[in-house]
Each structure stands twice: as structure tokens, then as C-alpha cells.
Design a protein around this motif. Structure first.
Motif, mmCIF file in Angstrom:
data_model
loop_
_atom_site.group_PDB
_atom_site.id
_atom_site.type_symbol
_atom_site.label_atom_id
_atom_site.label_comp_id
_atom_site.label_asym_id
_atom_site.label_seq_id
_atom_site.Cartn_x
_atom_site.Cartn_y
_atom_site.Cartn_z
ATOM 1 N N MET A 191 14.605 30.341 13.068
ATOM 2 C CA MET A 191 14.913 28.948 13.292
ATOM 3 C C MET A 191 13.644 28.092 13.166
ATOM 4 N N LEU A 192 12.516 28.671 13.575
ATOM 5 C CA LEU A 192 11.263 27.936 13.472
ATOM 6 C C LEU A 192 10.938 27.594 12.015
ATOM 7 N N VAL A 193 11.159 28.532 11.121
ATOM 8 C CA VAL A 193 10.889 28.291 9.698
ATOM 9 C C VAL A 193 11.766 27.149 9.187
ATOM 10 N N LEU A 194 13.032 27.145 9.558
ATOM 11 C CA LEU A 194 13.937 26.064 9.131
ATOM 12 C C LEU A 194 13.486 24.718 9.689
ATOM 13 N N ALA A 195 13.053 24.707 10.939
ATOM 14 C CA ALA A 195 12.592 23.456 11.551
ATOM 15 C C ALA A 195 11.353 22.919 10.833
ATOM 16 N N VAL A 196 10.418 23.793 10.527
ATOM 17 C CA VAL A 196 9.201 23.375 9.813
ATOM 18 C C VAL A 196 9.559 22.881 8.414
ATOM 19 N N LEU A 197 10.433 23.586 7.719
ATOM 20 C CA LEU A 197 10.877 23.142 6.396
ATOM 21 C C LEU A 197 11.543 21.778 6.460
ATOM 22 N N GLN A 198 12.362 21.562 7.484
ATOM 23 C CA GLN A 198 13.049 20.277 7.620
ATOM 24 C C GLN A 198 12.065 19.146 7.876
ATOM 25 N N VAL A 199 11.073 19.390 8.718
ATOM 26 C CA VAL A 199 10.058 18.358 8.971
ATOM 27 C C VAL A 199 9.331 18.024 7.673
ATOM 28 N N ALA A 200 8.886 19.033 6.953
ATOM 29 C CA ALA A 200 8.159 18.802 5.695
ATOM 30 C C ALA A 200 9.040 18.069 4.674
ATOM 31 N N PHE A 201 10.277 18.509 4.548
ATOM 32 C CA PHE A 201 11.217 17.926 3.585
ATOM 33 C C PHE A 201 11.494 16.462 3.924
ATOM 34 N N THR A 202 11.733 16.171 5.190
ATOM 35 C CA THR A 202 12.077 14.797 5.562
ATOM 36 C C THR A 202 10.874 13.859 5.499
ATOM 37 N N VAL A 203 9.694 14.352 5.842
ATOM 38 C CA VAL A 203 8.508 13.506 5.743
ATOM 39 C C VAL A 203 8.240 13.154 4.279
ATOM 40 N N LEU A 204 8.331 14.140 3.417
ATOM 41 C CA LEU A 204 8.122 13.895 1.987
ATOM 42 C C LEU A 204 9.142 12.904 1.437
ATOM 43 N N THR A 205 10.408 13.118 1.730
ATOM 44 C CA THR A 205 11.429 12.210 1.199
ATOM 45 C C THR A 205 11.352 10.830 1.846
ATOM 46 N N ALA A 206 10.912 10.751 3.091
ATOM 47 C CA ALA A 206 10.742 9.439 3.725
ATOM 48 C C ALA A 206 9.635 8.655 3.030
ATOM 49 N N LEU A 207 8.555 9.345 2.702
ATOM 50 C CA LEU A 207 7.465 8.677 1.993
ATOM 51 C C LEU A 207 7.902 8.221 0.607
ATOM 52 N N VAL A 208 8.568 9.101 -0.117
ATOM 53 C CA VAL A 208 9.034 8.762 -1.463
ATOM 54 C C VAL A 208 10.123 7.697 -1.393
ATOM 55 N N GLY A 209 11.053 7.856 -0.449
ATOM 56 C CA GLY A 209 12.153 6.909 -0.307
ATOM 57 C C GLY A 209 11.701 5.519 0.082
ATOM 58 N N SER A 210 10.580 5.423 0.756
ATOM 59 C CA SER A 210 10.063 4.119 1.163
ATOM 60 C C SER A 210 9.596 3.296 -0.030
ATOM 61 N N PHE A 211 9.186 3.979 -1.083
ATOM 62 C CA PHE A 211 8.650 3.272 -2.241
ATOM 63 C C PHE A 211 9.608 3.233 -3.427
ATOM 64 N N ALA A 212 10.742 3.913 -3.318
ATOM 65 C CA ALA A 212 11.685 3.968 -4.438
ATOM 66 C C ALA A 212 12.425 2.640 -4.584
ATOM 67 N N ASP A 213 12.811 2.349 -5.809
ATOM 68 C CA ASP A 213 13.604 1.152 -6.072
ATOM 69 C C ASP A 213 15.071 1.460 -5.794
ATOM 70 N N GLY A 214 15.803 0.441 -5.403
ATOM 71 C CA GLY A 214 17.235 0.593 -5.174
ATOM 72 C C GLY A 214 17.538 1.118 -3.794
ATOM 73 N N GLY A 215 18.815 1.221 -3.528
ATOM 74 C CA GLY A 215 19.261 1.709 -2.232
ATOM 75 C C GLY A 215 19.368 0.576 -1.231
ATOM 76 N N SER A 216 20.365 0.678 -0.380
ATOM 77 C CA SER A 216 20.593 -0.350 0.630
ATOM 78 C C SER A 216 19.703 -0.108 1.846
ATOM 79 N N LEU A 217 19.706 -1.055 2.748
ATOM 80 C CA LEU A 217 18.941 -0.921 3.979
ATOM 81 C C LEU A 217 19.439 0.286 4.783
ATOM 82 N N GLY A 218 20.746 0.465 4.822
ATOM 83 C CA GLY A 218 21.312 1.602 5.541
ATOM 84 C C GLY A 218 20.851 2.932 4.981
ATOM 85 N N GLU A 219 20.847 3.042 3.664
ATOM 86 C CA GLU A 219 20.392 4.282 3.026
ATOM 87 C C GLU A 219 18.914 4.535 3.325
#
Length: 118
Positions: free
Chosen positions: A1-29
Motif C-alpha cells: 500500500m505504501l508503494v501505491l501511496a507514493v506513486l499516487q503522490v508523485a502522479f498527482t503532483v506531476l499532473t497538478a503542475l502540468v494541469g496548472s499550465f495547460a490550456d483549456g479545461g474548466s475551473l472545476g476540472e
């Protein structure tokens, strides 16, 4: 479970950074990408790494995971219905580890520490 938790943190931080600068998408998304996913990932990480976490702490982490899964399922349904542009499968990818985390959280809430025998 620890490996999954670490993977999820890494995955979400990366996508949050990329998603913050991407064009398109609503405020909710964007809120789901940059707020809900990282908070739920941190909640899962705390849940997994803190064996002495109080029941209240487990419930907070569980609530974050529920919000994550529900937000992703709703987004997938909106995409599949044509309301929102995108690939409907993608939000479900974000929901897999949190859904597994919900099973883990349920186990944590229902299991009671057994007294030492002997």
C-alpha cells in the motif's frame, strides 16, 4: 500500500503542475487536478504511513479519498456524455489508487488493535 501511496503522490503532483499550465479545461476540472487529487494523495500517504492515526484522522483521509473518486467518476461521465471534452477513461485512471485506498481505509476503521497475548 505504501508503494501505491507514493506513486499516487508523485502522479498527482506531476499532473497538478502540468494541469496548472495547460490550456483549456474548466475551473472545476482544474480544481480536481490541482486541489482534490493532491489532497487525497496526501491523505492516503498519511493514512498508510501513520499506524497510530486517530479514528478522526482516518475518517478525514477517507473523506478526501471519497471526494477524489466521486469527482473523477462524475468527470468521466460528463466526458462520456459529451458535456466536457476529453477522454473519459483518463479520470478513471486517477480514481484507481484512491479506490484501493478506500478499501484500505475501511479496513483501518473496522479493525481494532488486539491486546498482546502472553
Amino acid at each position: 500500500m505504501l508503494v501505491l501511496a507514493v506513486l499516487q503522490v508523485a502522479f498527482t503532483v506531476l499532473t497538478a503542475l502540468v494541469g496548472s499550465f495547460a490550456d483549456g479545461g474548466s475551473l472545476g476540472e482544474r480544481l480536481v487536478l490541482v486541489l482534490v487529487h493532491p489532497l487525497a494523495a496526501i491523505g492516503l500517504f498519511v493514512l498508510v504511513t501513520q499506524p497510530g492515526l486517530s479514528l478522526k484522522g482516518v475518517r478525514v483521509a477517507t473523506a478526501l479519498l471519497v471526494v477524489n473518486v466521486v469527482a473523477d467518476v462524475v468527470l468521466a461521465l460528463l466526458i462520456a456524455g459529451g458535456t466536457v471534452k476529453g477522454d473519459w477513461e483518463l479520470p478513471l485512471v486517477f480514481a484507481v489508487i484512491p479506490a484501493i485506498g478506500l478499501v484500505y481505509a475501511a479496513k483501518r476503521m473496522t479493525s481494532r488493535p488486539r491486546p498482546d497475548v502472553g
